[in-house]
Structure formats: structure tokens, C-alpha cells
Design a protein around this motif. Structure first.
Motif, PDB file in Angstrom:
ATOM      1  N   LEU A   1      83.055  17.169  77.626  1.00 46.08           N
ATOM      2  CA  LEU A   1      83.373  17.283  79.210  1.00 46.08           C
ATOM      3  C   LEU A   1      84.078  18.687  79.341  1.00 46.08           C
ATOM      4  N   ASP A   2      83.828  19.555  80.584  1.00 49.48           N
ATOM      5  CA  ASP A   2      82.559  19.092  81.385  1.00 49.48           C
ATOM      6  C   ASP A   2      81.352  19.838  81.070  1.00 49.48           C
ATOM      7  N   LEU A   3      80.151  19.214  81.206  1.00 49.87           N
ATOM      8  CA  LEU A   3      78.909  19.825  80.986  1.00 49.87           C
ATOM      9  C   LEU A   3      78.039  20.155  81.845  1.00 49.87           C
ATOM     10  N   GLY A   4      78.829  20.802  83.064  1.00 49.24           N
ATOM     11  CA  GLY A   4      78.199  21.469  84.180  1.00 49.24           C
ATOM     12  C   GLY A   4      78.381  20.992  85.598  1.00 49.24           C
ATOM     13  N   ALA A   5      79.242  20.117  85.695  1.00 52.53           N
ATOM     14  CA  ALA A   5      79.531  19.554  87.345  1.00 52.53           C
ATOM     15  C   ALA A   5      80.200  20.668  88.070  1.00 52.53           C
TER      16      ALA A   5
END
Length: 353
Positions: free
Chosen positions: A145-149
């Protein structure tokens, strides 16, 4: 721990909507019989699909709406037009009202983040949500994480990601103190920008009881399983994810071409097809589908928009496991344990000065 896990599905989300969502739910139900479903979307599209799956129909209730969030809508547009009426909003709202334990959507990521944050609110001590997913590695699985938030993040944000990722790893992998690494361009302490070096200083100094910080991890360390939890901000994380998925498909295509090239290679495949199937299954991105939106006061799972029914089923599986193993309680416990540390964490500039 609930006896039944109630899952709200955005049946209009994704590239094709109900024709993937409904059969995907049916597949997941065979693996987890203790699921009940709330499907939000157009009756005319959902009902014919449910008729094909009697077992799913028996444990499902459909709530009609013909309003869907487009994959191309901007988050602000989705909030204005789809708030309180769209299938995505209603699925999230069901979690807020306690009618469902988790919401799963394959819809527009930005819109899902905006609606979930607006409706469910953030947990105490968390400023921004993050997308976390299980990543297959050589030594097992890791949480990344974070994968694109969200894009970017200071030391406080990266430290919060480390705490939430550790909570997810602890419930999934049954670990008392998961190892955590920060994704960086090198393992040396002088590498990287100010924010990531500040986060490293904080994690070392705080020595949080719920995680073991091991230092920086380079990109190839993700696949090697260098840590139970790999932390990065959303821009780098999304690039890493898409690069890994693309590489998996590339290698699969190389193998397919090589096998078909000569009659000897075709014969060799017949003897080794079990091994090739195991490799294909391990590299299949759909089997790692389902990112958990961490930091919210509720559980929301994001599926790839272009996935097939099997891939969507894995996203539903993730939602089931997050509820079954009581992820939200674990995150709150870890935030309480490290709450003072998160509250006192300086910004990136202060930490490296």
C-alpha cells in the motif's frame, strides 16, 4: 465475529457491470457459504443474471437504481450526480447504516474513494485513505500500500500506512509483529526524497510494538517478499502494480509463443503442463484482485474494472476475509496503540532537519 457476512455489491460498477458482478458473487458464494448479498443496480440487468444462479438468488436482495457512476466521471461529478442515488453510493451507504459489513465495487476508483471518504469518514488519526492489496511473492504473500488512492504523502501519512498495513497483514497472515519496509530507489539511508527519509527516521525512533521496521526496500524486493508489508505513496505504488501486472502477462505470452513454436516444445508441454498451470495460476493478476480501502470507518473493497467473473469473485473473497477476521477492530486497536505516535509525528521537513 458475525455468523453471516453481509456484502453490498455495486452491480453497475466496472466495464460490464452485472454480467460480471453476479456470476462473480456466485463463485465466491461456493467458497464462502456464509455470505448474504445486497445488490444495488438495475433490476432489468441483475434479475436475468440471478436466474442463472439459484443458490445466489436465495441469499440475495436487489435494491433497484438505474443510476450508475461512469468509469470516466470525475470524483466531484460523481459526488454531485450520483450521491444518494447511484449504485456505488448506495452500496457504501449500506455499510454506514449497518445493513452490510463490506461494500465491493469494480467502478471508478476516484469516485469510489471520494464517496467512501465522504460517507464513511476517516478513522481517528488518519488523514487520507489508501488502497492495500495482497501481493504474491517468492516467499509467500505481502501487503502492499498505497496502490493509487492518493498521490504523495509526508512522513505522518507514510507512518499511518505502515500501521494500517501491519494490521491487515496481522489478520491475514496471523503475524504478531509484521515486518515493514519502505519502497525506495535504494536501501541506503541517504537515498530517496525528504518524505521517505523522514518516515524512516520516525519508524525507527517510535519503535512501534505492532510492527517491525526493517528499512528501505527496492522495487525488486516486492516480488522477493522482502517484508510482510511494503509501504509507498500512491503514485509509485500504482506504477509498481501496473508494471507487475503487465510483466506477468508478458511472460505468459512469451511462454505461450515458445510452447507453440515447434512440435518438440508442444510434446514437452504435455509432460510439463502441470508445472505450467501452476506458474500460470501464480502469475494470474485476477487472483490478486481486490484492494482494500484502508483508513475509512468501514470496509470497502475495490475490484479492477476490467476483471472477469473469476477475478471479481476474488475481490468478494477479500471483502469476506476482512470482515471475518475483523480487520476494522484490529486497525483501531493498532491506531490506539500507536495513536500518540501518529499524533506527535512531525512533518517531513521537521523530521529530516
Amino acid at each position: 465475529m458475525p455468523q453471516k457476512v453481509r456484502i453490498a455489491l455495486d452491480a453497475m460498477g466496472g466495464d460490464v457491470g452485472a454480467s460480471v458482478v453476479v456470476p462473480g458473487a456466485a463463485i465466491s458464494l461456493t467458497r464462502h457459504p456464509g455470505i448474504e448479498f445486497l445488490l444495488f443496480g438495475d433490476h432489468a440487468l441483475i434479475d436475468p443474471q440471478l436466474e442463472k444462479h439459484p443458490a445466489l438468488k436465495a441469499v440475495s436482495r436487489v435494491v433497484h437504481t438505474d443510476v450508475a457512476v461512469s468509469m470516466h466521471d470525475k470524483p466531484s461529478q460523481a459526488l454531485r450526480r450520483g450521491r444518494k442515488t447511484s449504485s456505488m453510493w448506495l452500496a457504501i451507504d449500506a455499510v454506514k447504516k449497518g445493513e452490510a459489513d463490506v461494500a465491493v465495487s469494480a467502478g471508478n476508483t476516484g469516485a469510489l474513494m471520494a464517496m467512501a471518504r465522504f460517507n464513511l469518514r476517516m478513522l481517528r488519526g488518519i488523514d487520507r485513505p489508501a488502497i492495500a492489496a495482497v501481493w504474491p511473492t517468492i516467499r509467500g504473500d505481502s501487503v502492499v500500500l498505497d496502490l493509487g488512492a492518493t498521490i504523495g504523502g509526508d512522513a505522518h501519512h507514510l507512518m499511518a500506512l505502515a500501521v494500517m498495513g501491519s494490521a491487515m497483514a496481522s489478520v491475514l497472515f496471523d503475524l504478531e509483529r509484521p515486518t515493514v519496509g519502505l519502497l525506495n530507489i535504494g536501501v541506503e539511508e541517504v537515498k530517496g526524497g525528504e518524505e521517505i527519509r523522514a518516515a524512516a527516521e520516525l519508524l525507527r525512533a517510535m519503535n512501534l510494538p505492532q510492527l517491525e521496521y526493517i528499512g528501505f526496500v527496492e522495487g525488486d524486493g516486492i516480488g522477493k517478499g522482502a517484508a510482510d508489508v511494503i509501504v509507498t505513496e500512491g503514485f509509485s505504488g500504482n506504477i509498481a502494480l501496473k508494471a507487475a501486472e503487465g510483466t506477468a502477462r508478458q511472460i505468459s505470452e512469451y511462454l505461450r509463443s515458445a510452447i507453440a513454436r515447434t512440435w518438440r516444445s508442444r510434446i514437452g508441454y504435455l509432460f510439463a503442463r502441470g508445472a505450467f498451470k501452476a506458474l500460470r495460476d501464480k502469475m494470474d493478476p485476477s487472483k490478486s484482485n481486490g484492494g482494500v480501502l484502508l483508513g475509512l470507518n468501514g470496509i470497502v473493497v475495490k475490484s479492477h474494472g476490467g476483471t472477469d467473473a473469476e477475478g471479481f469473485a476474488y475481490a468478494v473473497d477479500v471483502g469476506y476475509e476482512m470482515v471475518h477476521y475483523d480487520l476494522l477492530t484490529k486497525i483501531n486497536q493498532m491506531l490506539d496503540g500507536g495513536g500518540s505516535a501518529l499524533a506527535q509525528a512531525p512533518n517531513a521537513q521537521e523530521a529530516v532537519s
